[in-house]
Design a protein around this motif. Structure first.
Motif, PDB file in Angstrom:
ATOM      1  N   THR A 157       0.855  -1.180   0.000  1.00 22.18           N
ATOM      2  CA  THR A 157       0.000   0.000   0.000  1.00 22.18           C
ATOM      3  C   THR A 157       0.896   1.236   0.000  1.00 22.18           C
ATOM      4  O   THR A 157       2.046   1.175   0.432  1.00 22.18           O
ATOM      5  CB  THR A 157      -0.961   0.007   1.217  1.00 22.18           C
ATOM      6  OG1 THR A 157      -1.864   1.095   1.097  1.00 22.18           O
ATOM      7  CG2 THR A 157      -0.220   0.096   2.518  1.00 22.18           C
ATOM      8  N   ALA A 158       0.356   2.314  -0.529  1.00 20.74           N
ATOM      9  CA  ALA A 158       1.091   3.580  -0.583  1.00 20.74           C
ATOM     10  C   ALA A 158       0.082   4.709  -0.608  1.00 20.74           C
ATOM     11  O   ALA A 158      -1.116   4.499  -0.849  1.00 20.74           O
ATOM     12  CB  ALA A 158       1.980   3.633  -1.823  1.00 20.74           C
ATOM     13  N   THR A 159       0.570   5.912  -0.383  1.00 14.95           N
ATOM     14  CA  THR A 159      -0.279   7.092  -0.425  1.00 14.95           C
ATOM     15  C   THR A 159       0.119   7.936  -1.625  1.00 14.95           C
ATOM     16  O   THR A 159       1.305   8.159  -1.868  1.00 14.95           O
ATOM     17  CB  THR A 159      -0.119   7.912   0.874  1.00 14.95           C
ATOM     18  OG1 THR A 159      -0.423   7.066   1.981  1.00 14.95           O
ATOM     19  CG2 THR A 159      -1.043   9.112   0.890  1.00 14.95           C
ATOM     20  N   LEU A 160      -0.877   8.386  -2.364  1.00 13.60           N
ATOM     21  CA  LEU A 160      -0.668   9.287  -3.493  1.00 13.60           C
ATOM     22  C   LEU A 160      -1.618  10.462  -3.334  1.00 13.60           C
ATOM     23  O   LEU A 160      -2.837  10.268  -3.308  1.00 13.60           O
ATOM     24  CB  LEU A 160      -0.928   8.574  -4.827  1.00 13.60           C
ATOM     25  CG  LEU A 160      -0.807   9.433  -6.082  1.00 13.60           C
ATOM     26  CD1 LEU A 160       0.634   9.921  -6.268  1.00 13.60           C
ATOM     27  CD2 LEU A 160      -1.259   8.661  -7.306  1.00 13.60           C
ATOM     28  N   ASN A 161      -1.052  11.638  -3.187  1.00 10.01           N
ATOM     29  CA  ASN A 161      -1.854  12.856  -2.997  1.00 10.01           C
ATOM     30  C   ASN A 161      -2.864  12.709  -1.864  1.00 10.01           C
ATOM     31  O   ASN A 161      -4.027  13.095  -1.988  1.00 10.01           O
ATOM     32  CB  ASN A 161      -2.562  13.233  -4.304  1.00 10.01           C
ATOM     33  CG  ASN A 161      -1.588  13.498  -5.425  1.00 10.01           C
ATOM     34  OD1 ASN A 161      -0.509  14.062  -5.216  1.00 10.01           O
ATOM     35  ND2 ASN A 161      -1.935  13.075  -6.631  1.00 10.01           N
ATOM     36  N   GLY A 162      -2.420  12.096  -0.767  1.00  7.74           N
ATOM     37  CA  GLY A 162      -3.264  11.950   0.405  1.00  7.74           C
ATOM     38  C   GLY A 162      -4.262  10.812   0.356  1.00  7.74           C
ATOM     39  O   GLY A 162      -5.016  10.602   1.299  1.00  7.74           O
ATOM     40  N   LYS A 163      -4.288  10.055  -0.737  1.00  7.27           N
ATOM     41  CA  LYS A 163      -5.234   8.943  -0.879  1.00  7.27           C
ATOM     42  C   LYS A 163      -4.476   7.621  -0.912  1.00  7.27           C
ATOM     43  O   LYS A 163      -3.435   7.508  -1.558  1.00  7.27           O
ATOM     44  CB  LYS A 163      -6.060   9.094  -2.151  1.00  7.27           C
ATOM     45  CG  LYS A 163      -6.971  10.300  -2.120  1.00  7.27           C
ATOM     46  CD  LYS A 163      -7.805  10.382  -3.367  1.00  7.27           C
ATOM     47  CE  LYS A 163      -8.688  11.625  -3.317  1.00  7.27           C
ATOM     48  NZ  LYS A 163      -9.450  11.809  -4.537  1.00  7.27           N
ATOM     49  N   ALA A 164      -5.047   6.621  -0.243  1.00  2.55           N
ATOM     50  CA  ALA A 164      -4.423   5.296  -0.190  1.00  2.55           C
ATOM     51  C   ALA A 164      -4.614   4.560  -1.507  1.00  2.55           C
ATOM     52  O   ALA A 164      -5.664   4.641  -2.134  1.00  2.55           O
ATOM     53  CB  ALA A 164      -5.030   4.487   0.948  1.00  2.55           C
ATOM     54  N   ARG A 165      -3.550   3.863  -1.902  1.00  2.00           N
ATOM     55  CA  ARG A 165      -3.584   2.984  -3.073  1.00  2.00           C
ATOM     56  C   ARG A 165      -3.102   1.619  -2.611  1.00  2.00           C
ATOM     57  O   ARG A 165      -2.191   1.536  -1.818  1.00  2.00           O
ATOM     58  CB  ARG A 165      -2.673   3.502  -4.178  1.00  2.00           C
ATOM     59  CG  ARG A 165      -3.099   4.843  -4.733  1.00  2.00           C
ATOM     60  CD  ARG A 165      -2.080   5.384  -5.722  1.00  2.00           C
ATOM     61  NE  ARG A 165      -2.006   4.643  -6.948  1.00  2.00           N
ATOM     62  CZ  ARG A 165      -2.674   4.949  -8.065  1.00  2.00           C
ATOM     63  NH1 ARG A 165      -3.469   5.994  -8.084  1.00  2.00           N
ATOM     64  NH2 ARG A 165      -2.553   4.220  -9.146  1.00  2.00           N
ATOM     65  N   GLN A 166      -3.715   0.566  -3.125  1.00  2.71           N
ATOM     66  CA  GLN A 166      -3.307  -0.774  -2.730  1.00  2.71           C
ATOM     67  C   GLN A 166      -2.884  -1.559  -3.963  1.00  2.71           C
ATOM     68  O   GLN A 166      -3.465  -1.415  -5.042  1.00  2.71           O
ATOM     69  CB  GLN A 166      -4.433  -1.488  -2.002  1.00  2.71           C
ATOM     70  CG  GLN A 166      -3.938  -2.670  -1.201  1.00  2.71           C
ATOM     71  CD  GLN A 166      -4.948  -3.147  -0.184  1.00  2.71           C
ATOM     72  OE1 GLN A 166      -6.023  -2.578  -0.026  1.00  2.71           O
ATOM     73  NE2 GLN A 166      -4.605  -4.212   0.516  1.00  2.71           N
TER      74      GLN A 166
END
Length: 113
Positions: free
Chosen positions: A12-21
Motif C-alpha cells: 500500500t502507498a499514499t498518493l496525494n493523500g489517498k491510499a492505493r493498494q
C-alpha cells in the motif's frame, strides 16, 4: 487482481493523500518507476503476521519456489530476518531489503525503464 487472494504480497502507498493498494511489488514498481508516481508511506504485508509494515524495515525473500504474484520471480516480505531466513530455508530464494527487491522487480519492465 484480487487483493484478498494475493494478500500475502500486498503493498500500500499514499498518493496525494489517498491510499492505493497493490497486489504485488511488481504492480507497485509499475506505478513507482514506470509511471513515476510520487508515492509516499509505502508498506507491505508481513507474510507471518499478515500486518502491514514500512517497506524500509522489511526483509524480502526473492526467487523462492513459492508462486510469484504478477511475475515469475516471487517476492515475499517479512518483518524480521529470522522469519525471512526460515522461509528461505524451506522454499529457497535470497533475502534482500526493499531497494534490492525493487531492483529485481524492475527487470520485468526492462523495455520501459
Amino acid at each position: 487482481m484480487d487483493l484478498v487472494i494475493f494478500y500475502k504480497t500486498n503493498h500500500t502507498a499514499t498518493l496525494n493523500g489517498k491510499a492505493r493498494q497493490y497486489c504485488s511489488l511488481h504492480c507497485l514498481v509499475d506505478d513507482l518507476h514506470v509511471n513515476k508516481l510520487p508515492l509516499k508511506d509505502i508498506q507491505v504485508v508481513d507474510v507471518k503476521s499478515l500486518k502491514f509494515l514500512d517497506v524500509t524495515k522489511a526483509f524480502y525473500v526473492v526467487g523462492s519456489r513459492q508462486k510469484g504474484t504478477m511475475s515469475v520471480e516471487s517476492k515475499y516480505a517479512f518483518s524480521n530476518y529470522e522469519d525471512a531466513s526460515e522461509f528461505a530455508k524451506l522454499y529457497g530464494g535470497k533475502i534482500l531489503n526493499f531497494d534490492g527487491a525493487v531492483e529485481i522487480a524492475k527487470k520485468d519492465f526492462k523495455s520501459t525503464l
